[in-house]
Scaffold this motif. Structure first.
Motif, PDB file in Angstrom:
ATOM      1  N   ARG A  50       0.790  -1.229   0.000  1.00  0.00           N
ATOM      2  CA  ARG A  50       0.000   0.000   0.000  1.00  0.00           C
ATOM      3  C   ARG A  50       0.825   1.284   0.000  1.00  0.00           C
ATOM      4  O   ARG A  50       0.298   2.359   0.250  1.00  0.00           O
ATOM      5  CB  ARG A  50      -0.976   0.056   1.196  1.00  0.00           C
ATOM      6  N   ILE A  51       2.105   1.192  -0.277  1.00  0.00           N
ATOM      7  CA  ILE A  51       2.935   2.385  -0.357  1.00  0.00           C
ATOM      8  C   ILE A  51       2.919   2.905  -1.795  1.00  0.00           C
ATOM      9  O   ILE A  51       3.263   2.185  -2.735  1.00  0.00           O
ATOM     10  CB  ILE A  51       4.397   2.091   0.054  1.00  0.00           C
ATOM     11  N   ILE A  52       2.504   4.164  -1.958  1.00  0.00           N
ATOM     12  CA  ILE A  52       2.533   4.808  -3.277  1.00  0.00           C
ATOM     13  C   ILE A  52       3.886   5.484  -3.424  1.00  0.00           C
ATOM     14  O   ILE A  52       4.303   6.254  -2.566  1.00  0.00           O
ATOM     15  CB  ILE A  52       1.399   5.843  -3.408  1.00  0.00           C
ATOM     16  N   ASP A  53       4.578   5.188  -4.528  1.00  0.00           N
ATOM     17  CA  ASP A  53       5.901   5.793  -4.675  1.00  0.00           C
ATOM     18  C   ASP A  53       6.203   6.284  -6.087  1.00  0.00           C
ATOM     19  O   ASP A  53       7.349   6.272  -6.533  1.00  0.00           O
ATOM     20  CB  ASP A  53       6.993   4.845  -4.158  1.00  0.00           C
ATOM     21  N   GLY A  54       5.161   6.758  -6.758  1.00  0.00           N
ATOM     22  CA  GLY A  54       5.409   7.381  -8.059  1.00  0.00           C
ATOM     23  C   GLY A  54       4.125   7.630  -8.825  1.00  0.00           C
ATOM     24  O   GLY A  54       3.120   6.955  -8.599  1.00  0.00           O
ATOM     25  N   PHE A  55       4.163   8.634  -9.709  1.00  0.00           N
ATOM     26  CA  PHE A  55       3.047   8.840 -10.619  1.00  0.00           C
ATOM     27  C   PHE A  55       3.533   9.651 -11.823  1.00  0.00           C
ATOM     28  O   PHE A  55       4.575  10.304 -11.784  1.00  0.00           O
ATOM     29  CB  PHE A  55       1.863   9.541  -9.941  1.00  0.00           C
ATOM     30  N   ALA A  56       2.792   9.561 -12.910  1.00  0.00           N
ATOM     31  CA  ALA A  56       3.103  10.310 -14.127  1.00  0.00           C
ATOM     32  C   ALA A  56       1.804  10.601 -14.864  1.00  0.00           C
ATOM     33  O   ALA A  56       0.772   9.962 -14.602  1.00  0.00           O
ATOM     34  CB  ALA A  56       4.062   9.529 -15.021  1.00  0.00           C
ATOM     35  N   ILE A  57       1.861  11.557 -15.780  1.00  0.00           N
ATOM     36  CA  ILE A  57       0.668  12.007 -16.503  1.00  0.00           C
ATOM     37  C   ILE A  57       0.992  12.136 -17.990  1.00  0.00           C
ATOM     38  O   ILE A  57       2.109  12.518 -18.358  1.00  0.00           O
ATOM     39  CB  ILE A  57       0.186  13.376 -15.974  1.00  0.00           C
ATOM     40  N   SER A  58       0.014  11.812 -18.833  1.00  0.00           N
ATOM     41  CA  SER A  58       0.132  12.099 -20.267  1.00  0.00           C
ATOM     42  C   SER A  58      -1.237  12.532 -20.783  1.00  0.00           C
ATOM     43  O   SER A  58      -2.237  12.474 -20.065  1.00  0.00           O
ATOM     44  CB  SER A  58       0.678  10.901 -21.046  1.00  0.00           C
ATOM     45  N   PHE A  59      -1.271  12.945 -22.043  1.00  0.00           N
ATOM     46  CA  PHE A  59      -2.476  13.573 -22.580  1.00  0.00           C
ATOM     47  C   PHE A  59      -2.860  12.989 -23.952  1.00  0.00           C
ATOM     48  O   PHE A  59      -2.516  13.567 -24.983  1.00  0.00           O
ATOM     49  CB  PHE A  59      -2.270  15.088 -22.688  1.00  0.00           C
ATOM     50  N   PRO A  60      -3.588  11.878 -23.963  1.00  0.00           N
ATOM     51  CA  PRO A  60      -4.050  11.323 -25.239  1.00  0.00           C
ATOM     52  C   PRO A  60      -5.055  12.241 -25.925  1.00  0.00           C
ATOM     53  O   PRO A  60      -5.729  13.044 -25.271  1.00  0.00           O
ATOM     54  CB  PRO A  60      -4.730  10.005 -24.828  1.00  0.00           C
ATOM     55  N   THR A  61      -5.166  12.087 -27.217  1.00  0.00           N
ATOM     56  CA  THR A  61      -6.122  12.863 -28.005  1.00  0.00           C
ATOM     57  C   THR A  61      -7.501  12.224 -27.923  1.00  0.00           C
ATOM     58  O   THR A  61      -7.638  11.013 -28.112  1.00  0.00           O
ATOM     59  CB  THR A  61      -5.685  12.916 -29.482  1.00  0.00           C
ATOM     60  N   VAL A  62      -8.503  13.029 -27.632  1.00  0.00           N
ATOM     61  CA  VAL A  62      -9.872  12.530 -27.602  1.00  0.00           C
ATOM     62  C   VAL A  62     -10.273  12.143 -29.027  1.00  0.00           C
ATOM     63  O   VAL A  62     -10.198  12.952 -29.953  1.00  0.00           O
ATOM     64  CB  VAL A  62     -10.842  13.597 -27.041  1.00  0.00           C
ATOM     65  N   GLY A  63     -10.650  10.877 -29.213  1.00  0.00           N
ATOM     66  CA  GLY A  63     -11.004  10.382 -30.533  1.00  0.00           C
ATOM     67  C   GLY A  63      -9.807  10.070 -31.412  1.00  0.00           C
ATOM     68  O   GLY A  63      -9.958   9.786 -32.601  1.00  0.00           O
ATOM     69  N   GLY A  64      -8.605  10.084 -30.824  1.00  0.00           N
ATOM     70  CA  GLY A  64      -7.390   9.856 -31.600  1.00  0.00           C
ATOM     71  C   GLY A  64      -6.992   8.386 -31.661  1.00  0.00           C
ATOM     72  O   GLY A  64      -7.769   7.487 -31.362  1.00  0.00           O
ATOM     73  N   LEU A  65      -5.732   8.187 -32.050  1.00  0.00           N
ATOM     74  CA  LEU A  65      -5.175   6.834 -32.126  1.00  0.00           C
ATOM     75  C   LEU A  65      -3.816   6.780 -31.421  1.00  0.00           C
ATOM     76  O   LEU A  65      -2.935   6.025 -31.827  1.00  0.00           O
ATOM     77  CB  LEU A  65      -5.022   6.409 -33.591  1.00  0.00           C
ATOM     78  N   ASP A  66      -3.677   7.580 -30.376  1.00  0.00           N
ATOM     79  CA  ASP A  66      -2.388   7.674 -29.693  1.00  0.00           C
ATOM     80  C   ASP A  66      -2.414   7.138 -28.263  1.00  0.00           C
ATOM     81  O   ASP A  66      -1.496   7.407 -27.480  1.00  0.00           O
ATOM     82  CB  ASP A  66      -1.890   9.121 -29.703  1.00  0.00           C
ATOM     83  N   ALA A  67      -3.425   6.369 -27.911  1.00  0.00           N
ATOM     84  CA  ALA A  67      -3.540   5.876 -26.529  1.00  0.00           C
ATOM     85  C   ALA A  67      -2.355   4.999 -26.141  1.00  0.00           C
ATOM     86  O   ALA A  67      -1.817   5.130 -25.041  1.00  0.00           O
ATOM     87  CB  ALA A  67      -4.852   5.103 -26.352  1.00  0.00           C
ATOM     88  N   THR A  68      -1.948   4.118 -27.033  1.00  0.00           N
ATOM     89  CA  THR A  68      -0.824   3.217 -26.740  1.00  0.00           C
ATOM     90  C   THR A  68       0.446   4.019 -26.501  1.00  0.00           C
ATOM     91  O   THR A  68       1.175   3.791 -25.531  1.00  0.00           O
ATOM     92  CB  THR A  68      -0.607   2.240 -27.912  1.00  0.00           C
ATOM     93  N   GLU A  69       0.699   4.967 -27.384  1.00  0.00           N
ATOM     94  CA  GLU A  69       1.869   5.837 -27.265  1.00  0.00           C
ATOM     95  C   GLU A  69       1.873   6.573 -25.931  1.00  0.00           C
ATOM     96  O   GLU A  69       2.918   6.717 -25.283  1.00  0.00           O
ATOM     97  CB  GLU A  69       1.848   6.843 -28.419  1.00  0.00           C
ATOM     98  N   LYS A  70       0.708   7.028 -25.486  1.00  0.00           N
ATOM     99  CA  LYS A  70       0.631   7.795 -24.241  1.00  0.00           C
ATOM    100  C   LYS A  70       0.783   6.903 -23.010  1.00  0.00           C
ATOM    101  O   LYS A  70       1.298   7.344 -21.974  1.00  0.00           O
ATOM    102  CB  LYS A  70      -0.678   8.582 -24.189  1.00  0.00           C
ATOM    103  N   ILE A  71       0.334   5.646 -23.095  1.00  0.00           N
ATOM    104  CA  ILE A  71       0.586   4.687 -22.018  1.00  0.00           C
ATOM    105  C   ILE A  71       2.094   4.469 -21.884  1.00  0.00           C
ATOM    106  O   ILE A  71       2.661   4.492 -20.782  1.00  0.00           O
ATOM    107  CB  ILE A  71      -0.107   3.340 -22.308  1.00  0.00           C
ATOM    108  N   LEU A  72       2.754   4.262 -23.020  1.00  0.00           N
ATOM    109  CA  LEU A  72       4.203   4.042 -23.018  1.00  0.00           C
ATOM    110  C   LEU A  72       4.949   5.286 -22.536  1.00  0.00           C
ATOM    111  O   LEU A  72       5.985   5.169 -21.882  1.00  0.00           O
ATOM    112  CB  LEU A  72       4.669   3.640 -24.420  1.00  0.00           C
ATOM    113  N   GLU A  73       4.410   6.453 -22.841  1.00  0.00           N
ATOM    114  CA  GLU A  73       5.015   7.706 -22.371  1.00  0.00           C
ATOM    115  C   GLU A  73       5.011   7.762 -20.848  1.00  0.00           C
ATOM    116  O   GLU A  73       5.988   8.179 -20.231  1.00  0.00           O
ATOM    117  CB  GLU A  73       4.248   8.888 -22.955  1.00  0.00           C
ATOM    118  N   ILE A  74       3.911   7.348 -20.244  1.00  0.00           N
ATOM    119  CA  ILE A  74       3.824   7.308 -18.780  1.00  0.00           C
ATOM    120  C   ILE A  74       4.884   6.368 -18.221  1.00  0.00           C
ATOM    121  O   ILE A  74       5.619   6.704 -17.293  1.00  0.00           O
ATOM    122  CB  ILE A  74       2.408   6.892 -18.326  1.00  0.00           C
TER     123      ILE A  74
END
Length: 196
Positions: free
Chosen positions: A35-59
């Protein structure tokens, strides 16, 4: 069945979006099994786009961590039909992936065709490669649907049960969802004030 150590780390990923913003807010939270949280990151996929995979990998890349043991993603289709290629996430990171969804689905093909007449086949191909959902029952008594990649169903369920405190969502996903939801609401309010 393998033992789950208290130091096992899950990267839980969830998103929130308002269609009018054009971008989704995707949040990844790293949590240990104790239960220890030790990191987080954020990315911004395009709504209706095709970049979800890329943004997951970016995180994943932004975290610069080699101690993440498993990646758990809330859904496979985010940001208004932006489809995640689960196999590519697994291949690029070398980490097992568990996609988790919470409701029955009528299927997406009709929606792909209706909303994306120019590239619906691309979306459908990625979605089909992800495979069929498997219904499992969590230790909390709730049923969810999973797509495990690079890991067998039994071990995937054992991992989920280790990270679920109550309800249906593993804690890193639940926390990521809370952060994403709050950020997207704040951003929407901010934009509405700027436009005025």
């Amino acid at each position: 069945m393998r033992h789950i150590k208290k130091g096992m780390r899950m990267l839980g990923i969830a998103e929130s979006f308002y269609k009018e913003l054009g971008k989704s807010i995707l949040v990844g939270v790293v949590e240990r099994a104790d239960r220890i949280i030790d990191g987080f990151a954020i990315s911004f996929p395009t709504v209706g786009g095709l970049d979800a995979t890329e943004k997951i990998l970016e995180i994943y890349d932004d975290l610069r961590r080699d101690d993440i043991d498993v990646i758990a993603i809330s859904g496979t289709v985010i940001s208004w039909y932006n489809v995640i290629d689960l196999n590519k996430v697994y291949e690029e990171t070398g980490r097992p992936v568990i996609s988790i969804t919470y409701e029955e689905s009528e299927g997406l093909l009709t929606y792909f065709k209706k909303n994306f007449p120019d590239d619906w086949m691309v979306r459908w191909e990625i979605h089909s490669r992800n495979g069929q959902r498997i219904k499992v029952k969590l230790r909390t008594g709730y049923e969810v649907f999973i797509r495990p990649i690079g890991i067998d169903v039994d071990y995937a369920l054992k991992i989920l049960n280790k990270f679920v405190v109550e309800g249906k969502k593993p804690e890193p996903i639940r926390i990521a969802q809370l952060i994403a939801s709050r950020l997207s609401k704040k951003y929407l309010i901010y934009l509405s004030k700027v436009i005025k």
